[in-house]
Design a protein around this motif. Structure first.
Motif, PDB file in Angstrom:
ATOM      1  N   GLN A 190       1.319  -1.292   0.045  1.00 31.04           N
ATOM      2  CA  GLN A 190      -0.171  -0.059  -0.456  1.00 31.04           C
ATOM      3  C   GLN A 190       0.613   0.979   0.213  1.00 31.04           C
ATOM      4  OE1 GLN A 190      -2.095  -0.974   3.797  1.00 31.04           O
ATOM      5  NE2 GLN A 190      -3.555  -2.259   2.885  1.00 31.04           N
ATOM      6  N   ARG A 191       2.106   1.348   0.393  1.00 31.28           N
ATOM      7  CA  ARG A 191       2.726   2.721   0.921  1.00 31.28           C
ATOM      8  C   ARG A 191       4.138   1.638   0.892  1.00 31.28           C
ATOM      9  NH1 ARG A 191       1.770   6.039   6.409  1.00 31.28           N
ATOM     10  NH2 ARG A 191       1.704   4.718   7.680  1.00 31.28           N
ATOM     11  N   LEU A 192       5.292   2.602   0.868  1.00 27.78           N
ATOM     12  CA  LEU A 192       6.727   1.705   1.880  1.00 27.78           C
ATOM     13  C   LEU A 192       7.019   2.763   2.250  1.00 27.78           C
ATOM     14  CD1 LEU A 192       8.528   0.086   0.653  1.00 27.78           C
ATOM     15  CD2 LEU A 192      10.228   1.622  -0.550  1.00 27.78           C
ATOM     16  N   LEU A 193       8.028   3.001   3.258  1.00 28.68           N
ATOM     17  CA  LEU A 193       8.251   2.895   4.708  1.00 28.68           C
ATOM     18  C   LEU A 193       9.950   2.911   5.137  1.00 28.68           C
ATOM     19  CD1 LEU A 193       5.317   1.128   7.177  1.00 28.68           C
ATOM     20  CD2 LEU A 193       5.305   3.824   6.609  1.00 28.68           C
ATOM     21  N   LEU A 194      10.174   3.906   4.674  1.00 21.67           N
ATOM     22  CA  LEU A 194      11.977   4.121   4.541  1.00 21.67           C
ATOM     23  C   LEU A 194      12.295   4.565   6.256  1.00 21.67           C
ATOM     24  CD1 LEU A 194      11.330   5.539   0.840  1.00 21.67           C
ATOM     25  CD2 LEU A 194      11.486   3.137   1.707  1.00 21.67           C
ATOM     26  N   ASP A 195      13.277   3.993   5.867  1.00 25.54           N
ATOM     27  CA  ASP A 195      14.244   4.504   7.147  1.00 25.54           C
ATOM     28  C   ASP A 195      15.639   4.211   6.552  1.00 25.54           C
ATOM     29  OD1 ASP A 195      15.218   1.497   8.975  1.00 25.54           O
ATOM     30  OD2 ASP A 195      13.161   1.798   8.635  1.00 25.54           O
ATOM     31  N   GLY A 196      16.551   4.986   7.702  1.00 27.54           N
ATOM     32  CA  GLY A 196      18.158   4.584   7.353  1.00 27.54           C
ATOM     33  C   GLY A 196      18.671   5.762   5.986  1.00 27.54           C
ATOM     34  N   GLY A 197      20.333   5.466   6.399  1.00 28.80           N
ATOM     35  CA  GLY A 197      20.886   7.183   6.368  1.00 28.80           C
ATOM     36  C   GLY A 197      20.282   7.737   5.058  1.00 28.80           C
ATOM     37  N   PRO A 198      20.305   6.366   3.491  1.00 28.71           N
ATOM     38  CA  PRO A 198      19.944   7.136   2.061  1.00 28.71           C
ATOM     39  C   PRO A 198      18.667   7.163   1.682  1.00 28.71           C
ATOM     40  CG  PRO A 198      21.354   5.149   2.175  1.00 28.71           C
ATOM     41  CD  PRO A 198      21.096   4.950   3.637  1.00 28.71           C
ATOM     42  N   SER A 199      17.998   7.116   2.598  1.00 32.97           N
ATOM     43  CA  SER A 199      16.506   7.552   3.115  1.00 32.97           C
ATOM     44  C   SER A 199      16.370   9.249   3.164  1.00 32.97           C
ATOM     45  CB  SER A 199      15.457   6.437   3.566  1.00 32.97           C
ATOM     46  OG  SER A 199      16.218   7.203   5.283  1.00 32.97           O
ATOM     47  N   ARG A 200      16.988   9.800   3.691  1.00 36.32           N
ATOM     48  CA  ARG A 200      16.834  11.517   3.947  1.00 36.32           C
ATOM     49  C   ARG A 200      17.321  12.080   2.331  1.00 36.32           C
ATOM     50  NH1 ARG A 200      20.638   9.842   7.954  1.00 36.32           N
ATOM     51  NH2 ARG A 200      22.879  11.215   6.958  1.00 36.32           N
ATOM     52  N   ASN A 201      17.669  11.278   1.335  1.00 39.93           N
ATOM     53  CA  ASN A 201      17.964  11.432  -0.186  1.00 39.93           C
ATOM     54  C   ASN A 201      16.816  12.143  -0.383  1.00 39.93           C
ATOM     55  OD1 ASN A 201      18.086  11.521  -3.007  1.00 39.93           O
ATOM     56  ND2 ASN A 201      20.949  11.236  -2.316  1.00 39.93           N
ATOM     57  N   ALA A 202      15.963  13.240  -0.944  1.00 41.09           N
ATOM     58  CA  ALA A 202      14.653  13.679  -1.728  1.00 41.09           C
ATOM     59  C   ALA A 202      14.720  13.260  -2.827  1.00 41.09           C
ATOM     60  CB  ALA A 202      14.477  15.480  -0.919  1.00 41.09           C
ATOM     61  N   LYS A 203      16.183  13.256  -4.068  1.00 37.05           N
ATOM     62  CA  LYS A 203      16.138  12.898  -5.015  1.00 37.05           C
ATOM     63  C   LYS A 203      15.295  11.229  -5.320  1.00 37.05           C
ATOM     64  CE  LYS A 203      18.016  12.075  -9.252  1.00 37.05           C
ATOM     65  NZ  LYS A 203      20.011  13.633 -10.103  1.00 37.05           N
ATOM     66  N   LEU A 204      16.054  10.657  -4.163  1.00 33.40           N
ATOM     67  CA  LEU A 204      15.882   9.255  -4.035  1.00 33.40           C
ATOM     68  C   LEU A 204      14.332   8.833  -4.282  1.00 33.40           C
ATOM     69  CD1 LEU A 204      17.260   5.824  -3.511  1.00 33.40           C
ATOM     70  CD2 LEU A 204      17.950   6.724  -1.239  1.00 33.40           C
ATOM     71  N   ARG A 205      14.116   8.944  -2.679  1.00 35.28           N
ATOM     72  CA  ARG A 205      12.514   8.879  -2.492  1.00 35.28           C
ATOM     73  C   ARG A 205      11.326   9.483  -4.002  1.00 35.28           C
ATOM     74  NH1 ARG A 205      14.029  12.102   1.969  1.00 35.28           N
ATOM     75  NH2 ARG A 205      12.514  13.898   1.951  1.00 35.28           N
ATOM     76  N   GLU A 206      12.044  10.254  -4.341  1.00 36.55           N
ATOM     77  CA  GLU A 206      10.896  10.088  -5.409  1.00 36.55           C
ATOM     78  C   GLU A 206      10.851   9.602  -6.636  1.00 36.55           C
ATOM     79  OE1 GLU A 206      10.175  14.050  -9.175  1.00 36.55           O
ATOM     80  OE2 GLU A 206      11.642  14.295  -7.989  1.00 36.55           O
TER      81      GLU A 206
END
Length: 489
Positions: free
Chosen positions: A393-409
């Motif tokens: 339904q949705r993906l919950l992210l955590d950890g250092g690389p997840s702070r990257n907004a471009k990666l999340r998009e």
């Protein structure tokens, strides 16, 4: 209740962290003690068990110094998974180094057992792979106890780092259910050590700790710090499982991706449909009411990819990420198979590669490709999870690389689902803190579910419709990286 707290220890690969959590669920103090790794040979990765124990003591001391008036009611312990060692039952002194989850020295041993792959996967829920503990323990015993006489005598105990730390605290020889499920010696369907798996890996049952729930009274925490004498360790979980718990993902469809050195994509399952062959079936936790199964895909290289490429250019990972955010990959693909590929491929012979190079390729394109490789790998696992009957339904992210907004998009575009970033950097510690708080009577299950979580949602990216060529290019690059394995088999 203002001075009442929980201490949570997160024993990871690169450091041991400690947090102090108040009765509202907020972290009020934290500290860390870094750890080293040894690389005796190519592909070998190990750590010193005594150094890990001392790092836990140091992290606790540094944390308590910040709140000397704190009254600690309970301790929670989160640990790295699959890493394994052997210790003496009598005094918990380590007999061997800790072989890291990253260690690849057991590839040849794995190949010798390849004919049992189907049985291993059916019983343990895991692919026959060097990452898991069983091959590591078999290798260690072959080195120091080839006839298994010492292991069979009851003098030694063996397992994961959570069991070792509990033993160092003077507790019983026990291993938490989720950690036990990562050894590849536990039957994921019965929740007990499996006789056929023990026979295959030549591990004496008497040398293994007892499998117990994630909540209970494990040991007195006084060995970590004098101020904790009489304070019980009330919860133990594997780090990735603890992060899932901290996200509040208590039902199928709520899937998280923890991004660190590698990445773990995990979500609970109802078991109604057989999992995709690239997924692991594991135990998330046992809250005292039975073991809860989960599906997981383990990615070997996430943050380590960015550290590697930044090291090549002699800059920091942060600088590389900033350059990547302002750059495009321009058709370049970087497959970070530094020690093979994990989920959903499980190909230990795959080789890392960079494809799509032209004379116009610059370092910005390479950095962008490194960040994209993290998103591509997570998307591959999400696809496999969807194919396993879990509708993400949705993906919950955590950890250092997840702070990257471009990666999340990018990730939201690849999976066509919203992603939710949790900005709290200590989720693995928070999960066991929440569980320890329940054990100490601070919260009940309803209160845990209602705790505030630092989550920010990113809706499905408008780029979704345009990402098919990118995904196809990535799939082709992965196939190229796996050619060495195909040529040998």
């Amino acid at each position: 209740m203002t001075n009442n707290y929980i201490i949570a220890i997160d024993q990871g690969t690169s450091a041991t962290k400690c947090v102090l959590v108040d009765t509202s669920g907020k972290i009020v103090a934290k500290a860390a003690s870094p750890l080293g790794e040894r690389y005796p040979q190519s592909g070998w990765v190990e750590q010193d068990a005594d150094e890990i124990w001392q790092s836990a003591q140091k992290a606790v001391a540094l944390c308590l110094e910040q709140r000397p008036d704190a009254k600690v009611l309970a301790v929670g312990l989160s640990t790295q998974r699959e890493s394994a060692l052997i210790w003496q039952r009598a005094d918990a002194k380590a007999v061997t180094p800790l072989l890291s989850w990253q260690d690849q020295r057991t590839v040849a041993l794995r190949d010798k057992l390849a004919s049992s792959e189907a049985m291993v996967r059916e019983r343990s829920g895991l692919p026959l792979d060097p990452m898991f503990s069983a091959l590591k323990l078999c290798w260690l015993l072959d080195e120091i106890d080839p006839d298994r006489s010492r292991a069979s005598s009851g003098d030694w105990c063996m397992g994961t780092i959570d069991a070792y730390i509990v033993a160092r605290l003077g507790g019983e020889q026990v291993v938490e259910a989720g950690n036990a499920s990562r050894t590849q010696l536990m039957n994921v369907h019965t929740g007990e050590w499996d006789d056929d798996l023990l026979k295959l890996f030549n591990i004496p049952r008497v040398a293994l700790p007892k499998i117990v729930p994630s909540i209970g009274v494990f040991a007195d925490a006084g060995g970590l710090h004098p101020a904790l004498k009489g304070v019980p360790v009330r919860s133990v979980m594997a780090d990735s499982h603890s992060a899932l718990f901290a996200h509040g993902a208590y039902a199928p469809g709520q899937v998280k991706a923890t991004m660190g050195t590698g990445s773990s994509v995990m979500g609970l399952t109802d078991g109604k449909k057989p999992p995709h062959p690239g997924m692991c079936l594991t135990i998330a936790w046992d809250r005292g009411d039975g073991q809860q199964q989960a599906l997981e895909g383990n990615i070997r290289a996430a943050g380590s990819t960015l550290r590697w490429i930044s090291g090549v250019f002699g800059i920091s990972s942060e600088e590389a990420a900033e350059i990547a955010a302002q750059s495009k990959s321009d058709g370049v693909c970087l497959v970070p198979a530094f020690n093979g590929l994990g989920a959903p491929w499980w190909d230990s012979r795959a080789l890392g590669l960079i494809s799509g190079l032209t004379l116009n390729t610059d370092k910005g394109a390479l950095f962008a490709a490194a960040v994209e490789s993290i998103a591509h790998q997570v998307a591959d696992v999400v696809d496999a999870m969807n194919a396993s009957g879990i509708v993400v339904q949705r993906l919950l992210l955590d950890g250092g690389p997840s702070r990257n907004a471009k990666l999340r998009e990018m990730l939201s575009a690849y999976i066509a689902k919203p992603v939710v970033h949790c900005s709290d950097a200590e989720l693995s510690a928070l999960g066991v803190a929440h569980l320890a708080g329940v054990g100490a009577g601070i919260w009940d299950w309803d209160a845990i579910a209602k705790l505030q979580r630092a989550q920010t949602a990113t809706d499905v990216s408008e780029r979704n419709a345009a990402t098919k060529p990118e995904r196809q290019r990535w799939a082709h690059a992965v196939a190229q990286s796996r050619l060495p394995a195909k040529s040998q088999g």
